[in-house]
Design a protein around this motif. Structure first.
Motif, PDB file in Angstrom:
ATOM      1  N   ALA A  99       0.841  -1.206   0.000  1.00  0.00           N
ATOM      2  CA  ALA A  99       0.000   0.000   0.000  1.00  0.00           C
ATOM      3  C   ALA A  99       0.874   1.253   0.000  1.00  0.00           C
ATOM      4  O   ALA A  99       0.565   2.242  -0.667  1.00  0.00           O
ATOM      5  N   ARG A 100       2.000   1.193   0.738  1.00  0.00           N
ATOM      6  CA  ARG A 100       2.897   2.355   0.782  1.00  0.00           C
ATOM      7  C   ARG A 100       3.529   2.642  -0.572  1.00  0.00           C
ATOM      8  O   ARG A 100       3.979   3.747  -0.846  1.00  0.00           O
ATOM      9  N   TYR A 101       3.621   1.599  -1.421  1.00  0.00           N
ATOM     10  CA  TYR A 101       4.158   1.789  -2.767  1.00  0.00           C
ATOM     11  C   TYR A 101       3.026   1.988  -3.785  1.00  0.00           C
ATOM     12  O   TYR A 101       3.234   1.892  -4.986  1.00  0.00           O
ATOM     13  N   ASN A 102       1.816   2.219  -3.276  1.00  0.00           N
ATOM     14  CA  ASN A 102       0.641   2.508  -4.125  1.00  0.00           C
ATOM     15  C   ASN A 102       0.195   1.348  -5.007  1.00  0.00           C
ATOM     16  O   ASN A 102      -0.262   1.546  -6.137  1.00  0.00           O
ATOM     17  N   TYR A 103       0.313   0.125  -4.501  1.00  0.00           N
ATOM     18  CA  TYR A 103      -0.277  -1.024  -5.207  1.00  0.00           C
ATOM     19  C   TYR A 103      -1.687  -1.252  -4.670  1.00  0.00           C
ATOM     20  O   TYR A 103      -1.961  -0.984  -3.499  1.00  0.00           O
ATOM     21  N   HIS A 104      -2.564  -1.789  -5.538  1.00  0.00           N
ATOM     22  CA  HIS A 104      -3.926  -2.129  -5.126  1.00  0.00           C
ATOM     23  C   HIS A 104      -4.219  -3.578  -5.494  1.00  0.00           C
ATOM     24  O   HIS A 104      -3.660  -4.090  -6.470  1.00  0.00           O
ATOM     25  N   GLU A 105      -5.109  -4.192  -4.718  1.00  0.00           N
ATOM     26  CA  GLU A 105      -5.318  -5.626  -4.906  1.00  0.00           C
ATOM     27  C   GLU A 105      -6.209  -5.943  -6.099  1.00  0.00           C
ATOM     28  O   GLU A 105      -7.181  -5.247  -6.378  1.00  0.00           O
ATOM     29  N   ILE A 106      -5.878  -7.044  -6.781  1.00  0.00           N
ATOM     30  CA  ILE A 106      -6.732  -7.602  -7.829  1.00  0.00           C
ATOM     31  C   ILE A 106      -6.981  -9.067  -7.464  1.00  0.00           C
ATOM     32  O   ILE A 106      -6.095  -9.723  -6.930  1.00  0.00           O
ATOM     33  N   ARG A 107      -8.190  -9.559  -7.691  1.00  0.00           N
ATOM     34  CA  ARG A 107      -8.488 -10.980  -7.452  1.00  0.00           C
ATOM     35  C   ARG A 107      -9.034 -11.561  -8.732  1.00  0.00           C
ATOM     36  O   ARG A 107     -10.086 -11.143  -9.203  1.00  0.00           O
ATOM     37  N   THR A 108      -8.317 -12.508  -9.294  1.00  0.00           N
ATOM     38  CA  THR A 108      -8.750 -13.142 -10.541  1.00  0.00           C
ATOM     39  C   THR A 108      -9.183 -14.579 -10.224  1.00  0.00           C
ATOM     40  O   THR A 108      -8.833 -15.114  -9.177  1.00  0.00           O
ATOM     41  N   PRO A 109      -9.945 -15.216 -11.134  1.00  0.00           N
ATOM     42  CA  PRO A 109     -10.439 -16.575 -10.869  1.00  0.00           C
ATOM     43  C   PRO A 109      -9.306 -17.585 -10.713  1.00  0.00           C
ATOM     44  O   PRO A 109      -8.214 -17.403 -11.260  1.00  0.00           O
ATOM     45  N   VAL A 110      -9.617 -18.661 -10.012  1.00  0.00           N
ATOM     46  CA  VAL A 110      -8.639 -19.728  -9.783  1.00  0.00           C
ATOM     47  C   VAL A 110      -8.498 -20.611 -11.021  1.00  0.00           C
ATOM     48  O   VAL A 110      -7.488 -21.248 -11.226  1.00  0.00           O
ATOM     49  N   PHE A 111      -9.523 -20.655 -11.883  1.00  0.00           N
ATOM     50  CA  PHE A 111      -9.341 -21.377 -13.148  1.00  0.00           C
ATOM     51  C   PHE A 111      -9.656 -20.463 -14.328  1.00  0.00           C
ATOM     52  O   PHE A 111     -10.411 -19.506 -14.205  1.00  0.00           O
ATOM     53  N   GLU A 112      -8.989 -20.794 -15.437  1.00  0.00           N
ATOM     54  CA  GLU A 112      -9.069 -19.952 -16.628  1.00  0.00           C
ATOM     55  C   GLU A 112      -9.115 -20.866 -17.859  1.00  0.00           C
ATOM     56  O   GLU A 112      -8.845 -22.068 -17.772  1.00  0.00           O
ATOM     57  N   TYR A 114      -1.661  -6.016  -7.089  1.00  0.00           N
ATOM     58  CA  TYR A 114      -1.080  -7.166  -6.393  1.00  0.00           C
ATOM     59  C   TYR A 114      -2.145  -8.204  -6.092  1.00  0.00           C
ATOM     60  O   TYR A 114      -3.345  -7.922  -6.111  1.00  0.00           O
ATOM     61  N   TYR A 115      -1.701  -9.435  -5.863  1.00  0.00           N
ATOM     62  CA  TYR A 115      -2.613 -10.546  -5.550  1.00  0.00           C
ATOM     63  C   TYR A 115      -1.970 -11.436  -4.504  1.00  0.00           C
ATOM     64  O   TYR A 115      -0.742 -11.463  -4.349  1.00  0.00           O
ATOM     65  N   ILE A 116      -2.819 -12.150  -3.765  1.00  0.00           N
ATOM     66  CA  ILE A 116      -2.359 -13.178  -2.819  1.00  0.00           C
ATOM     67  C   ILE A 116      -3.290 -14.362  -3.021  1.00  0.00           C
ATOM     68  O   ILE A 116      -4.503 -14.197  -2.910  1.00  0.00           O
ATOM     69  N   GLY A 117      -2.749 -15.538  -3.351  1.00  0.00           N
ATOM     70  CA  GLY A 117      -3.678 -16.649  -3.551  1.00  0.00           C
ATOM     71  C   GLY A 117      -3.000 -17.938  -3.972  1.00  0.00           C
ATOM     72  O   GLY A 117      -1.799 -17.968  -4.249  1.00  0.00           O
ATOM     73  N   PRO A 118      -3.785 -19.024  -4.031  1.00  0.00           N
ATOM     74  CA  PRO A 118      -3.245 -20.341  -4.376  1.00  0.00           C
ATOM     75  C   PRO A 118      -2.981 -20.492  -5.876  1.00  0.00           C
ATOM     76  O   PRO A 118      -3.701 -19.929  -6.692  1.00  0.00           O
ATOM     77  N   GLN A 119      -1.929 -21.243  -6.193  1.00  0.00           N
ATOM     78  CA  GLN A 119      -1.586 -21.600  -7.572  1.00  0.00           C
ATOM     79  C   GLN A 119      -1.410 -23.118  -7.589  1.00  0.00           C
ATOM     80  O   GLN A 119      -1.169 -23.727  -6.549  1.00  0.00           O
ATOM     81  N   PHE A 120      -1.468 -23.719  -8.784  1.00  0.00           N
ATOM     82  CA  PHE A 120      -1.503 -25.183  -8.871  1.00  0.00           C
ATOM     83  C   PHE A 120      -0.550 -25.687  -9.949  1.00  0.00           C
ATOM     84  O   PHE A 120      -0.643 -25.266 -11.105  1.00  0.00           O
ATOM     85  N   ARG A 121       0.372 -26.563  -9.557  1.00  0.00           N
ATOM     86  CA  ARG A 121       1.264 -27.196 -10.545  1.00  0.00           C
ATOM     87  C   ARG A 121       1.468 -28.636 -10.125  1.00  0.00           C
ATOM     88  O   ARG A 121       1.767 -28.907  -8.965  1.00  0.00           O
ATOM     89  N   GLN A 137      -0.483 -27.569  -4.603  1.00  0.00           N
ATOM     90  CA  GLN A 137      -1.181 -26.305  -4.344  1.00  0.00           C
ATOM     91  C   GLN A 137      -0.252 -25.494  -3.462  1.00  0.00           C
ATOM     92  O   GLN A 137       0.100 -25.921  -2.357  1.00  0.00           O
ATOM     93  N   PHE A 138       0.161 -24.341  -3.965  1.00  0.00           N
ATOM     94  CA  PHE A 138       1.041 -23.473  -3.185  1.00  0.00           C
ATOM     95  C   PHE A 138       0.513 -22.053  -3.304  1.00  0.00           C
ATOM     96  O   PHE A 138      -0.420 -21.795  -4.069  1.00  0.00           O
ATOM     97  N   TYR A 139       1.086 -21.146  -2.534  1.00  0.00           N
ATOM     98  CA  TYR A 139       0.522 -19.796  -2.474  1.00  0.00           C
ATOM     99  C   TYR A 139       1.530 -18.775  -2.973  1.00  0.00           C
ATOM    100  O   TYR A 139       2.715 -18.868  -2.645  1.00  0.00           O
ATOM    101  N   GLN A 140       1.051 -17.840  -3.759  1.00  0.00           N
ATOM    102  CA  GLN A 140       1.945 -16.772  -4.213  1.00  0.00           C
ATOM    103  C   GLN A 140       1.393 -15.407  -3.804  1.00  0.00           C
ATOM    104  O   GLN A 140       0.186 -15.178  -3.826  1.00  0.00           O
ATOM    105  N   ILE A 141       2.332 -14.542  -3.446  1.00  0.00           N
ATOM    106  CA  ILE A 141       2.040 -13.126  -3.262  1.00  0.00           C
ATOM    107  C   ILE A 141       2.760 -12.452  -4.417  1.00  0.00           C
ATOM    108  O   ILE A 141       3.982 -12.554  -4.514  1.00  0.00           O
ATOM    109  N   GLY A 142       2.005 -11.803  -5.291  1.00  0.00           N
ATOM    110  CA  GLY A 142       2.669 -11.234  -6.459  1.00  0.00           C
ATOM    111  C   GLY A 142       2.174  -9.841  -6.761  1.00  0.00           C
ATOM    112  O   GLY A 142       1.145  -9.405  -6.244  1.00  0.00           O
ATOM    113  N   ALA A 143       2.922  -9.132  -7.590  1.00  0.00           N
ATOM    114  CA  ALA A 143       2.499  -7.795  -7.986  1.00  0.00           C
ATOM    115  C   ALA A 143       2.987  -7.505  -9.397  1.00  0.00           C
ATOM    116  O   ALA A 143       3.969  -8.102  -9.854  1.00  0.00           O
TER     117      ALA A 143
END
Ligand code: AMP
Length: 425
Positions: A31-44, A110-117, A128-134
């Motif tokens: 937030a201090r670097y002016n990022y805002h959260e986005i949430r996208t679907p878990v499947f595409e 930025y996003y925080i959520g599960p990814q699958f490989r 199933q692991f979790y990534q914090i990304g921007a």
């Protein structure tokens, strides 16, 4: 007995307290670097990943959880769907779909959520692991291509890791050039591979034909001496890419973020251009990368979007937590007060006291009027409480409560109105 599926795991307390603390800190820094959260679907749609991450990458060719989703009505079409193996492709799809380029400014998401490989599970590697990304993405006129964005992202990551308390991390940096550099490098790799590829693993033999850059991702031990002798990408960068990389390094030197150059780091995804990077930590064993990222100047266009260069990263949250735990000394969440009802009819009074404390910001737990005092003390200690508050008939009548400091053993009587302040100490 039913168990969690191979490569997946339950996150339990007290570990989840640490997960939440890390996420709260990360949100605060972003937030201090002016990022805002986005949430996208878990499947595409499966194509999203084959067209961005790349058909010949390990992720797409071997590791995706993909299924055919049958049409259930005349109006629906059958579709190949995939659990997201990473989140940058989804963010860029959303950027295009919702016209986030229209304001003409940089988007910092930025996003925080599960990814699958579907990888072979081991410590620090899960299905199933979790990534914090921007991501920073936008039109070139907004400065999206500037080396200052790369330096800003890397500086933020250094700050973020410092602030979550990770010590002794290392930053490795490389440049994989632009599309034209990659064509020239591709040609050089094909030539260099021709006489030696017969001695390499089956995957490399295939990659040498389809996408020779991916040979550099090979983990097979016997192939490493051959890979070490292949030409380096740095020899094929054009002047603009060379200048861009030099500018990134110069700014990092200027602000005092230390790094080393690793020319073999091409990061197993096709969409990267120019700067690529990884942060590693010694406490992780074989899976030492805490996070990875890079620039992806052509990704939006590859997904039929406008020209929108960008740069981003993904922190492996599971690994960040493991690395923090390897350092030891993570304080557990603390219960400030354990409210102990003493005798029949006292539950309702204890509940009321606990309610007042919790509403005043005190972390409180409570026992039950069925418990003897000895059992309440034992429970309070198990909960790691600092104080026990005794709610008996006499206390309720006097509106003053016996409070015992569980560390010192000292006991005092505290008027009801003064309880929150007393217990917060
Ligand atoms: P990538 O999306 O491949 O660039 O990976 C970024 C980061 O995600 C890596 O540096 C790891 O920390 C983490 N990561 C990738 N794959 C896994 C996995 N299977 N299990 C746990 N963490 C992973």
């Amino acid at each position: 007995m039913l168990k969690a599926v191979r490569g997946t795991r339950d996150l339990l307390p007290p570990d989840t307290d640490l997960w939440n603390r890390v996420e709260a800190k990360v949100r605060d820094v972003l937030a201090r670097y002016n990022y805002h959260e986005i949430r996208t679907p878990v499947f595409e749609d499966t194509q999203l990943f084959s067209r961005s991450v790349g058909e010949e990458t390990d992720i797409v060719s071997k590791e995706m959880f993909t299924w055919e989703d049958r049409a259930r009505a005349e109006s629906e079409k059958a579709q190949s769907l995939t659990l997201r193996p990473e989140n940058t492709a989804g963010v860029v799809r959303a950027y295009i779909e919702h016209g986030l380029y229209k304001p003409g400014t940089l988007q910092k998401l930025y996003y925080i959520g599960p990814q699958f490989r579907r990888e072979r599970p081991q410590k620090g590697r899960y299905r199933q692991f979790y990534q914090i990304g921007a991501e920073i993405i936008g039109p070139p006129s907004a400065g999206s291509e500037s080396p200052a964005r790369d330096a800003e992202v890397l500086e933020m990551l250094a700050t973020l890791l410092d602030e979550v308390g990770l010590r002794a991390w290392k930053l490795e940096l490389n440049s994989v050039g632009c599309a034209e550099d990659r064509l020239r490098y591709d040609k050089a790799l094909r030539e260099a591979l021709r006489p030696v590829v017969g001695q390499m693993c089956a995957d490399c033999q295939r990659r040498a034909e389809t996408n020779p850059l991916r040979v550099l991702d090979c983990k097979v031990l016997e192939d490493q001496p051959i890979i070490e002798k292949l030409p380096r990408i740095s020899q094929y960068l054009d002047e603009a890419c060379r200048g861009h990389f030099a500018a990134v390094r110069m700014m990092l030197d200027e602000i005092g973020v230390t790094y080393s150059i690793n020319e073999r780091m091409v990061r197993g995804l096709d969409y990267y251009t120019r700067t690529t990077f990884e942060f590693t930590h010694g406490g992780l064993g074989a899976q030492s990368a805490v996070l990875g990222g890079g620039r992806y100047d052509g990704l939006s266009e590859a997904l039929d979007g406008p020209k929108a260069p960008g740069i981003g990263f993904a922190i492996g949250e599971d690994r960040l937590i493991l690395a923090l735990q390897s350092q030891g000394g993570q304080p557990a969440g603390r219960v400030q007060a354990f409210v102990a009802p003493l005798g029949a009819g006292m539950n309702r009074h204890a509940l009321k006291i606990a309610r007042e404390l919790r509403r005043a910001g005190v972390t409180a737990d409570m026992g039950d009027e069925e418990f003897r005092l000895k059992k309440s003390f034992e429970l309070a200690e198990k909960a790691g409480a600092s104080y026990i508050v005794i709610v008996g008939e006499n206390e309720v009548a006097a509106d003053k409560f016996a409070v015992k400091d569980l560390a010192s053993g000292e006991q005092v009587s505290v008027p009801r109105a003064e309880l929150p302040e007393f217990l917060r100490k």
